[in-house]
Design a protein around this motif. Structure first.
Motif, PDB file in Angstrom:
ATOM      1  N   UNK A  20       9.041  -0.707   6.893  1.00 56.58           N
ATOM      2  CA  UNK A  20       9.761  -1.907   5.500  1.00 56.58           C
ATOM      3  C   UNK A  20       9.449  -0.935   4.455  1.00 56.58           C
ATOM      4  N   UNK A  21      10.521  -0.872   3.443  1.00 55.52           N
ATOM      5  CA  UNK A  21      10.194  -0.045   2.549  1.00 55.52           C
ATOM      6  C   UNK A  21       9.802  -0.809   1.341  1.00 55.52           C
ATOM      7  N   UNK A  22      10.048   0.803   0.468  1.00 59.95           N
ATOM      8  CA  UNK A  22       9.134  -0.070  -0.805  1.00 59.95           C
ATOM      9  C   UNK A  22      10.463  -1.153  -1.471  1.00 59.95           C
ATOM     10  N   UNK A  23      11.308  -0.763  -1.902  1.00 60.49           N
ATOM     11  CA  UNK A  23      12.145  -1.663  -2.088  1.00 60.49           C
ATOM     12  C   UNK A  23      11.821  -2.836  -1.698  1.00 60.49           C
ATOM     13  N   UNK A  24      12.228  -3.293  -0.453  1.00 59.23           N
ATOM     14  CA  UNK A  24      12.251  -4.881   0.456  1.00 59.23           C
ATOM     15  C   UNK A  24      11.248  -5.103   0.184  1.00 59.23           C
ATOM     16  N   UNK A  25      10.117  -4.632  -0.629  1.00 61.50           N
ATOM     17  CA  UNK A  25       9.238  -5.698  -1.498  1.00 61.50           C
ATOM     18  C   UNK A  25       9.736  -6.212  -2.461  1.00 61.50           C
ATOM     19  N   UNK A  55       4.457   7.148  -8.818  1.00 65.22           N
ATOM     20  CA  UNK A  55       4.549   6.270  -7.304  1.00 65.22           C
ATOM     21  C   UNK A  55       4.275   7.404  -6.285  1.00 65.22           C
ATOM     22  N   UNK A  56       2.994   6.583  -5.410  1.00 64.45           N
ATOM     23  CA  UNK A  56       2.900   8.017  -4.326  1.00 64.45           C
ATOM     24  C   UNK A  56       2.601   6.687  -3.474  1.00 64.45           C
ATOM     25  N   UNK A  57       4.201   6.539  -2.739  1.00 68.56           N
ATOM     26  CA  UNK A  57       4.283   5.438  -2.060  1.00 68.56           C
ATOM     27  C   UNK A  57       4.939   6.798  -0.971  1.00 68.56           C
ATOM     28  N   UNK A  58       5.532   6.069   0.131  1.00 66.08           N
ATOM     29  CA  UNK A  58       6.146   6.891   0.962  1.00 66.08           C
ATOM     30  C   UNK A  58       7.550   8.235   0.558  1.00 66.08           C
ATOM     31  N   UNK A  59       8.389   7.626  -0.375  1.00 68.56           N
ATOM     32  CA  UNK A  59       9.495   8.704  -0.781  1.00 68.56           C
ATOM     33  C   UNK A  59       9.023   9.239  -1.980  1.00 68.56           C
ATOM     34  N   UNK A 103       3.880  23.696 -10.117  1.00 68.30           N
ATOM     35  CA  UNK A 103       3.593  22.729  -9.934  1.00 68.30           C
ATOM     36  C   UNK A 103       3.745  21.105  -9.429  1.00 68.30           C
ATOM     37  N   UNK A 104       3.112  20.179  -8.873  1.00 64.76           N
ATOM     38  CA  UNK A 104       3.293  19.398  -8.853  1.00 64.76           C
ATOM     39  C   UNK A 104       2.078  18.091  -9.222  1.00 64.76           C
ATOM     40  N   UNK A 105       2.865  16.911 -10.365  1.00 64.92           N
ATOM     41  CA  UNK A 105       1.757  15.719 -10.468  1.00 64.92           C
ATOM     42  C   UNK A 105       1.985  14.444  -9.642  1.00 64.92           C
ATOM     43  N   UNK A 106       0.939  14.460  -9.382  1.00 61.49           N
ATOM     44  CA  UNK A 106       1.529  12.963  -9.247  1.00 61.49           C
ATOM     45  C   UNK A 106       1.013  11.452  -9.307  1.00 61.49           C
ATOM     46  N   UNK A 107       1.107  10.656 -10.122  1.00 60.24           N
ATOM     47  CA  UNK A 107       0.592   9.647 -10.763  1.00 60.24           C
ATOM     48  C   UNK A 107       0.850   8.185  -9.973  1.00 60.24           C
ATOM     49  N   UNK A 108      -0.375   7.199  -9.772  1.00 59.87           N
ATOM     50  CA  UNK A 108      -0.073   6.280  -9.130  1.00 59.87           C
ATOM     51  C   UNK A 108      -2.427   5.486  -9.679  1.00 59.87           C
ATOM     52  N   UNK A 109      -2.111   4.061  -8.921  1.00 64.06           N
ATOM     53  CA  UNK A 109      -3.165   3.528  -9.320  1.00 64.06           C
ATOM     54  C   UNK A 109      -4.651   3.794  -7.937  1.00 64.06           C
ATOM     55  N   UNK A 110      -3.671   3.544  -7.499  1.00 63.90           N
ATOM     56  CA  UNK A 110      -4.644   3.609  -5.602  1.00 63.90           C
ATOM     57  C   UNK A 110      -5.155   4.757  -5.209  1.00 63.90           C
ATOM     58  N   UNK A 111      -6.095   5.212  -4.994  1.00 57.66           N
ATOM     59  CA  UNK A 111      -7.199   5.815  -4.665  1.00 57.66           C
ATOM     60  C   UNK A 111      -6.715   6.459  -3.542  1.00 57.66           C
ATOM     61  N   UNK A 117      -5.604  -0.072   2.514  1.00 59.70           N
ATOM     62  CA  UNK A 117      -4.920   1.189   2.631  1.00 59.70           C
ATOM     63  C   UNK A 117      -3.805   1.365   3.043  1.00 59.70           C
ATOM     64  N   UNK A 118      -2.754  -0.091   2.949  1.00 64.16           N
ATOM     65  CA  UNK A 118      -1.030  -0.559   3.469  1.00 64.16           C
ATOM     66  C   UNK A 118      -0.367   0.716   2.297  1.00 64.16           C
ATOM     67  N   UNK A 119       0.439   1.803   3.422  1.00 61.21           N
ATOM     68  CA  UNK A 119       0.930   2.401   2.187  1.00 61.21           C
ATOM     69  C   UNK A 119       2.695   2.528   3.140  1.00 61.21           C
TER      70      UNK A 119
END
Ligand SMILES: [Zn+2]
Ligand SMILES: [Zn+2]
Lengths: 389, 232
Positions: free
Chosen positions: A37-42, A193-197, A212-220, A381-383
């Motif tokens: 299931x892809x994030x875009x399927x949501x 967005x720190x999903x699979x993509x 350097x890579x910086x990740x932004x999300x809200x789920x720990x 914790x579903x990713x």
């Protein structure tokens, strides 16, 4: 066969449907062994993608075994183990021949809808609305693959599905997201967005020379994954102001490139988020462009925005003055999977990339409704869910 | 000009620009312009091919228009559409030139039978399982460039059309332009024929040209008809 059918917003069901058959000479039928299931399927699940009809089989990330080929396919045989790109390209048009497969002229039989909305026709995507072709999707036991003589990638038998499945969609999407940033040595790349993509975009950004890579999300748990596997520095935007944090982490300049791995259902904070949510619910705007806005303001002058999250229609309140005055470059689009899949497969075979870390759930196809629910609600914790037909 | 009716050409400004466009796309010349002033593609094509037949073409058009006005239908279906195909012009011209190939991508046609170099017989699908038929003559034929045709006297549906093949810039292949005009006749057939192309003729012609492109480039026409779904 069994297939996951969309029956309305937040309502998918596993139904019995007829098996697919060869309809055109260049078709193949694939018995699916794994489908994600892809994030875009949501976006489809939530009812945000127009022209999805009740009963449509959804899903576009898959691999399996060839069980039947049309008379126009002579490079595949029954029993071949294959991964199939999520976007459908004919291989013959100007765009396919210039490695812009997601812009294929010939794969969308319902192109007139897109031509009216977008002015041009782009490639079809499995199980992703009638506007994008109306092809039956991959969350099923079998699937018909058109133009199977191009794009489909044969894979060796000795690696598990979880190592190979994501070259169908998530890895090339992340990889292209990083490639569009035209990363120079010393660059800082921020990924929303720190999903699979998002994870694969971060890994790819490092591979292409980002400092350097910086990740932004809200789920720990997602931020934890970004730290652990993608070696990213992280920002939880519910705890700190992402824009200010980005400035502080980049010496006041802002990131050199920003990747949107979220798309049209972005969440923000405060009044602006409420405004978007309301307008989207009232169908006054189709997409919630929160990430787009934030990227435009956060990016350094002369920087690049790389947009891989899906947008379907109209967005509102875009700070275009910021983009103009800062001389930003916008690059975006559905991924050209066929361009990247062989390269990515080789990386996996060489041991340079192990994508299986993103899988948090593996469930039988029958449990698709539960899988969609926990993925959408970010429960348990579903990713990333892999469905096994 | 999009799918439009004669009555939209009322202002002289519109008319002038229309004439200019049509003239340039067909090839120019005063004869053509005379044909076009009458608002008839057939007139223009005839003028282009023969010259001497303009007057007849123009008169015929006005007779049809009078008949249409008398029964309340003055909506000739006139559409133009262009698509770029990633193939050389000669290949596309060859396929099109055999009119018997047209039904492979033109869904509104049931069959075309070629009698000889000039004349062919066309059967088109009309709503409710009906069909309409006519004979057509090739008016002008320039190898790898241009073919025009028109129905002959006594057709169920008076119609005309042309296809033009022009090299696209760079390595982009060939620009294929099609212009078609159908004049619904008077009488009981009129309503049927008006529906030949459904509500949106422009879209249908666009779909047919796109199928031509798919067939020429990919060797098959993409489809989702007959695939499984959860609709009962
Ligand atoms: Zn996807
Ligand atoms: Zn193509």
């Amino acid at each position: 066969m069994k297939a996951v059918c969309w029956n309305g917003a937040n309502d998918v069901r596993v139904q019995s449907v007829p098996d697919p058959t060869i309809l055109n000479p260049r078709d193949a039928i694939i018995k699916i062994t794994s489908t994600a299931i892809c994030g875009s399927d949501l976006h489809i699940y939530g009812g945000y993608i127009p022209t999805v009809q009740q009963g449509d089989i959804i899903g576009h990330e898959f691999m399996g075994e060839v069980v039947e080929v049309g008379r126009g396919v002579n490079n595949l045989k029954i029993g071949d183990r294959v991964v199939v790109p999520s976007t459908i390209g004919c291989g013959n048009c100007h765009y396919c021949q210039h490695d812009m497969w997601s812009l294929c002229d010939n794969s969308n039989p319902k192109g007139w809808i897109e031509e009216k909305l977008f002015g041009n026709i782009t490639s079809a995507i499995y199980g992703y609305s009638h506007m994008l072709g109306g092809y039956a999707g991959a969350q099923a036991e079998y699937i018909r693959v058109p133009f199977a003589d191009v794009g489909v990638v044969k894979v060796p038998p000795d690696l598990p599905d979880e190592m190979l499945l994501f070259i169908s969609d998530a890895i090339p999407t992340g990889y292209m997201g990083a490639e569009l940033c035209d990363i120079q040595p010393g660059d800082t790349v921020a990924v929303w967005g720190c999903g699979a993509v998002g994870q694969f975009a971060m890994i790819s950004a490092y591979m292409m020379g980002a400092e350097k890579v910086i990740a932004i999300d809200r789920f720990p748990e997602r931020l934890e994954m970004a730290k652990k596997f993608a070696k990213a520095e992280v920002i939880n935007y519910e705890e700190v102001n992402a824009g200010e944090a980005l400035k502080e982490m980049t010496g006041g300049r802002g990131p050199d490139a920003c990747i949107d791995a979220v798309g049209l259902e972005a969440h923000g904070v405060g009044l602006e988020d409420f405004y978007d949510q309301t307008k989207q619910k009232l169908r006054l705007e189709t997409d919630r462009p929160h990430v787009l806005r934030e990227m435009m303001v956060a990016c350094r002058k002369g920087g690049t925005l790389s947009i891989m999250g899906v947008y379907g229609g109209f967005v509102d309140k875009i700070p275009f003055g910021a983009a103009f005055n800062k001389g930003l470059t916008f690059r975006m689009g559905q991924m050209h999977g066929q361009k990247y899949m062989h390269l990515l497969l080789q990386m996996i075979l060489d041991g340079k990339l192990d994508p299986s870390f993103v899988v948090t759930h593996q469930l039988p196809l029958e449990q698709a409704p539960h899988a969609y629910h926990i993925f959408q609600q970010k429960k348990d914790n579903c990713i990333k869910v892999v469905l096994k037909p | 000009m999009t799918s439009t009716s004669g009555d939209k050409l009322s202002t002289s400004q519109t008319e002038a620009s229309e004439v200019e466009r049509w003239a340039s796309l067909i090839g120019g010349g005063a004869m053509v312009l005379m044909g076009l002033r009458q608002g008839s593609l057939r007139g223009a094509l005839t003028a282009l091919a023969g010259g001497g037949l303009i007057y007849q073409g123009a008169t015929k058009q006005s007779t049809i228009q009078q008949a249409q006005e008398a029964i309340g239908i003055n909506q000739p279906i006139k559409v133009e559409k262009t698509v770029t195909i990633n193939k050389p012009a000669d290949e596309l011209y060859r396929y099109w030139h055999n009119f018997e190939n047209l039904p492979t991508f033109m869904k509104h046609l049931k069959s075309v039978n070629v009698y000889n170099e000039k004349r062919s017989h066309w059967i088109a699908n009309a709503p409710l399982g009906n069909s309409v038929e006519w004979d057509a003559d090739i008016l002008e034929d320039r190898e790898n460039e241009f073919i025009s045709w028109a129905s002959v006297e006594g057709a169920d549906v008076d119609n005309s059309g042309f296809v033009r093949f022009k090299k696209a810039p760079g390595d982009r292949g060939t620009e294929v332009k099609v212009v078609l005009e159908y004049n619904p006749p008077g009488g009981a057939l009129a309503a049927t024929v008006a529906k030949l192309f459904g509500e949106e003729p422009e879209q249908q012609i666009g779909d047919e040209l796109r199928r031509f492109k798919m067939l020429m480039e990919a060797g098959e026409i993409a489809t989702t008809e007959g695939q499984p779904s959860g609709r009962s």
